[in-house]
Design an enzyme around this catalytic site. Structure first.
Site, PDB file in Angstrom:
ATOM      1  N   SER A   1       0.814  -1.218   0.000  1.00  0.00           N
ATOM      2  CA  SER A   1       0.000   0.000   0.000  1.00  0.00           C
ATOM      3  C   SER A   1       0.847   1.267   0.000  1.00  0.00           C
ATOM      4  CB  SER A   1      -0.940   0.012   1.218  1.00  0.00           C
ATOM      5  OG  SER A   1      -1.893  -1.016   1.133  1.00  0.00           O
TER       6      SER A   1
ATOM      7  N   THR B   1       7.150   1.056   1.315  1.00  0.00           N
ATOM      8  CA  THR B   1       8.508   1.390   0.901  1.00  0.00           C
ATOM      9  C   THR B   1       8.567   2.797   0.320  1.00  0.00           C
ATOM     10  OG1 THR B   1       8.915  -0.955   0.453  1.00  0.00           O
ATOM     11  CG2 THR B   1      10.462   0.614  -0.494  1.00  0.00           C
ATOM     12  N   TRP B   2       7.527   3.195  -0.382  1.00  0.00           N
ATOM     13  CA  TRP B   2       7.450   4.551  -0.929  1.00  0.00           C
ATOM     14  C   TRP B   2       7.516   5.578   0.206  1.00  0.00           C
ATOM     15  CZ3 TRP B   2       3.072   6.097  -4.889  1.00  0.00           C
ATOM     16  CH2 TRP B   2       3.502   7.215  -5.626  1.00  0.00           C
TER      17      TRP B   2
ATOM     18  N   HIS C   1       3.656  -3.013   9.765  1.00  0.00           N
ATOM     19  CA  HIS C   1       2.363  -3.317   9.149  1.00  0.00           C
ATOM     20  C   HIS C   1       1.274  -3.449  10.221  1.00  0.00           C
ATOM     21  CE1 HIS C   1       3.857  -3.543   5.157  1.00  0.00           C
ATOM     22  NE2 HIS C   1       4.558  -4.649   5.315  1.00  0.00           N
TER      23      HIS C   1
ATOM     24  N   ALA D   1      -4.725  -5.420  -3.395  1.00  0.00           N
ATOM     25  CA  ALA D   1      -4.869  -6.871  -3.483  1.00  0.00           C
ATOM     26  C   ALA D   1      -4.166  -7.429  -4.720  1.00  0.00           C
ATOM     27  CB  ALA D   1      -6.341  -7.254  -3.491  1.00  0.00           C
ATOM     28  N   VAL D   2      -4.274  -6.745  -5.851  1.00  0.00           N
ATOM     29  CA  VAL D   2      -3.597  -7.214  -7.064  1.00  0.00           C
ATOM     30  C   VAL D   2      -2.085  -7.208  -6.866  1.00  0.00           C
ATOM     31  CG1 VAL D   2      -3.135  -6.694  -9.492  1.00  0.00           C
ATOM     32  CG2 VAL D   2      -5.463  -6.566  -8.605  1.00  0.00           C
ATOM     33  N   SER D   3      -1.556  -6.165  -6.238  1.00  0.00           N
ATOM     34  CA  SER D   3      -0.127  -6.122  -5.952  1.00  0.00           C
ATOM     35  C   SER D   3       0.272  -7.232  -4.982  1.00  0.00           C
ATOM     36  CB  SER D   3       0.254  -4.756  -5.371  1.00  0.00           C
ATOM     37  OG  SER D   3       0.184  -3.757  -6.354  1.00  0.00           O
TER      38      SER D   3
ATOM     39  N   PRO E   1      -8.273  -0.717  -2.004  1.00  0.00           N
ATOM     40  CA  PRO E   1      -8.070  -2.127  -1.635  1.00  0.00           C
ATOM     41  C   PRO E   1      -7.923  -3.073  -2.820  1.00  0.00           C
ATOM     42  CG  PRO E   1      -9.706  -1.140  -0.192  1.00  0.00           C
ATOM     43  CD  PRO E   1      -9.410  -0.121  -1.260  1.00  0.00           C
TER      44      PRO E   1
ATOM     45  N   ARG F   1      -4.361   2.811   0.212  1.00  0.00           N
ATOM     46  CA  ARG F   1      -4.440   2.540  -1.214  1.00  0.00           C
ATOM     47  C   ARG F   1      -5.778   1.867  -1.490  1.00  0.00           C
ATOM     48  NH1 ARG F   1      -0.147  -1.207  -4.716  1.00  0.00           N
ATOM     49  NH2 ARG F   1      -0.669  -0.349  -6.775  1.00  0.00           N
TER      50      ARG F   1
END
Length: 292
Positions: free
Chosen positions: A36, A39-40, A92, A117-119, A113, A111
């Protein structure tokens, strides 16, 4: 005094590792769901705090995941204690599982959802689970996992699956519980909510807003450019959360970074089902903000 906390545990995480952590005034705790923008946000914090894109050590060393069991707790504590700059720490864990101190800052990235989820689906294929089991002392899986379903089928099952949100934080109920807790705290002076799509639309503006909130120097163009998805992907060896070899491909960790891919996989009926599910799991004002 810190507020009472819920303990979140899994095979490789334990929020009890926060117990007794010696905070400093100005510490920044980055609390996000998987895939979500964790890391960014760590990179944004590194750039704002250090004022340079040339990080002295890999990002995950600068900003350790405190409740991850792959590294001894005392080693993480010691590394953070040795840092002379303002610290920014990854978790998390939802905010109700972390000690809340009035002079510590907390930032939660939200983000859509379905995109998250796809990521998460693609990240699952990039994890070396035997290596994670080795690091956490868990028995390696011996059964055959079989063929994974296609991403659309997996996503439909993810939307429909009932789960205990406190036990399965990356389920749809878990994602909305995490965000719902943060949403309820959004007016507290040391809690910031950041929308993933706002980072995509106006990265510089969001970085300047956070710098102002945290009393840090405003970033110039060089720092903003260093936080873009493309630039981070180019530096995957230094920025991916993988100093211990848990990823099969570090560049694949930065797979796409866009928005809308989850919704595009669903037809009208499936999107209606998703809306029905989330309406039962989160307040309308949060959903309006999250899905805008």
């Amino acid at each position: 005094m810190p507020t009472p906390r819920h303990r979140y545990r899994s095979d490789d995480e334990d929020s009890a590792r926060w117990t007794g952590f010696p905070f400093r005034d100005g510490d920044i705790v980055i609390s996000t769901r998987s895939k979500s923008g964790t890391t960014w946000m760590q990179m944004i914090c590194a750039l704002l705090v250090l004022g340079t894109p040339d990080l002295p050590v890999p990002l995950t060393v600068l900003s350790p995941w405190l409740d991850w069991l792959v590294e001894p707790r005392d080693a993480v504590y010691d590394r953070l204690a040795a840092q002379p700059h303002r610290r920014f720490i990854k978790t998390h864990t939802p905010l109700d599982g972390v000690p809340l101190h009035p002079r510590v800052h907390y930032v939660v990235v939200a983000r859509h959802p379905l995109d998250m989820a796809v990521s998460l689906y693609h990240q699952g294929a990039n994890l070396d689970r035997e290596r994670i089991a080795e690091l956490t002392g868990q028995p390696a899986s011996t059964g055959s996992s079989g063929e994974r379903p296609a991403v659309r089928e997996w996503l439909l099952n993810w939307v429909d699956r009932e789960a205990d949100p406190r036990a399965e934080l990356d389920s749809l109920p878990g994602v909305l519980m995490h965000l719902g807790d943060a949403w309820a705290r959004r007016h507290e002076p040391n809690v910031e909510l950041v929308h993933y799509d706002d980072l995509l639309a106006d990265l510089g503006g969001e970085m300047r807003r956070l710098a102002d909130r945290w009393k840090l120097p405003s970033p110039g163009p060089e720092l903003v450019a260093a936080a873009t998805f493309g630039r981070m992907r180019e530096r995957a060896d230094r920025l991916a959360p993988d100093t211990l070899g848990v990823l099969r491909d570090r560049r694949a960790f930065f797979r796409r970074g866009g928005s809308g891919q989850g919704r595009d996989l669903l037809d009208e009926a499936a999107r209606a089902r998703y809306q029905e599910r989330v309406a039962a799991l989160a307040p309308p004002d949060l959903l309006t903000w999250l899905h805008r």
